[in-house]
Design an enzyme around this catalytic site. Sequence first.
Site, PDB file in Angstrom:
ATOM      1  N   ASN A 241       0.776  -0.423   6.463  1.00 47.18           N
ATOM      2  CA  ASN A 241       2.138  -0.391   6.988  1.00 47.18           C
ATOM      3  C   ASN A 241       2.217  -0.158   8.485  1.00 47.18           C
ATOM      4  O   ASN A 241       1.484   0.642   9.047  1.00 47.18           O
ATOM      5  CB  ASN A 241       2.940   0.731   6.321  1.00 47.18           C
ATOM      6  CG  ASN A 241       3.336   0.380   4.902  1.00 47.18           C
ATOM      7  OD1 ASN A 241       3.356  -0.780   4.536  1.00 47.18           O
ATOM      8  ND2 ASN A 241       3.631   1.378   4.108  1.00 47.18           N
ATOM      9  N   CYS A 242       3.167  -0.842   9.094  1.00 50.24           N
ATOM     10  CA  CYS A 242       3.620  -0.511  10.440  1.00 50.24           C
ATOM     11  C   CYS A 242       5.082  -0.101  10.379  1.00 50.24           C
ATOM     12  O   CYS A 242       5.854  -0.364  11.301  1.00 50.24           O
ATOM     13  CB  CYS A 242       3.429  -1.694  11.379  1.00 50.24           C
ATOM     14  SG  CYS A 242       1.720  -2.196  11.577  1.00 50.24           S
TER      15      CYS A 242
END
Length: 428
Positions: A241-242
């Site tokens: 995830n970002c």
Amino acid sequence: MRLELGKIYIKDVQFGPETKVENGILFINKEELLKEVGGDERLKSIDVDIVHPGEEARIIPVKDVIEPRVKVEGPGGIFPGFISKVDTVGSGKTHVLKGAAVVTTGKIVGFQEGIIDMSGEGAKYTPFSKTHNVVMICEPVDNLPQHEHEEAVRMVGLKAATYLGKAGRNVTPDEVKVYETLPLLQQVAQYPNLPKVIYVYMLQSQGLLHDTYVYGVDAKKIIPTFIYPTEVFDGAIISGNCVSACDKNPTYVHMNHPIIEDLYERHGKDINFLGCVITNENVYLADKERSSNYTAKLVEFLGADAVIISEEGFGNPDADLVMNCYKIEEKGIKTVLVTDEYAGRDGSSQSLADSTPKGDAVVTAGNANEVIVLPPMKKVIGHPEAADVIAGGFAGSLRPDGSIEAEIQVITGATSEVGFGYLSAKTF
């Protein structure tokens, strides 16, 4: 499924001629580590640094945090589907370098990475100010597509954690904790008079760098399914995830999942913890309906009396959270929700994008819009200018003196230390 977690407490991390654990100190051969993680042509440089609790140091932008672990007995290996073969993990013995962590940083991948401060105001909000952090600094080649950039940095972190974890293979643990979940009918029969509880474990999977992986598979490609809680402790679920730093579960949090650990603590005392149902968070309405239908159907089939549901992310995933709540409650199964809320800087705005009257037992992870000021640090690893563009920051967040004014959502892991009171929020 029975897993013994052998915790080797790390009180210091230093560079040395040999990678080993000795007297509670993790020594790292820097050149050997860099060779182990190198070779990806998408990265023009990789370097490593170390920071310690209490140090006047800042890491920005933070991509992921991973705990070093190693399988010493039982099938499979750590991070199946990425580092190890796709064998079912979660049984046997695993050693953990408790107190050490791998942190990945470098040029920003998206716009939602975070900050770890090892001291000062920001250190109060992240669990990673308390770990000895081995920081992998990964700089991409020019014009590298974002998805490839994310993948390259993700693999450096996983490889580094695996390499360091092996240093604990032949070390006698300081503490051993045993976690066990039996096959369903046996588990129900073990504590027949206790309420049967399942954890509905929502995984960020909206795409566009909002991705979580299960045994190497992007979670958006799965339908809800059962997973033994101990599989998570062996790295079966990892972060790609970002998403906003305080919203996402770094890989470290999956491996030390506080809800799962808390449910095991209550297991056999006042609940019968049957296991986890993992589900995704989708973008399109039809996909949300499908996954929530499957989730409700599955927890009913498993015979749950009550369910804990947590979300990863905010806004769009609020709809998935509420759908899961509504449909499970409709089947006569009680729910408790753990929410991720954005109530505006003054705390007076509507904090969730969706709601239902059936969601009447809720534990909040706090208001991510609260504004804080992070003091300047003597040492900054990474790119401090990212403070002006990451989610929760704004133009001018980075002040001339090196301090940062931003919303609390910029802090990596800011909601992962919530004191979960979900079990007392509703009488089962």
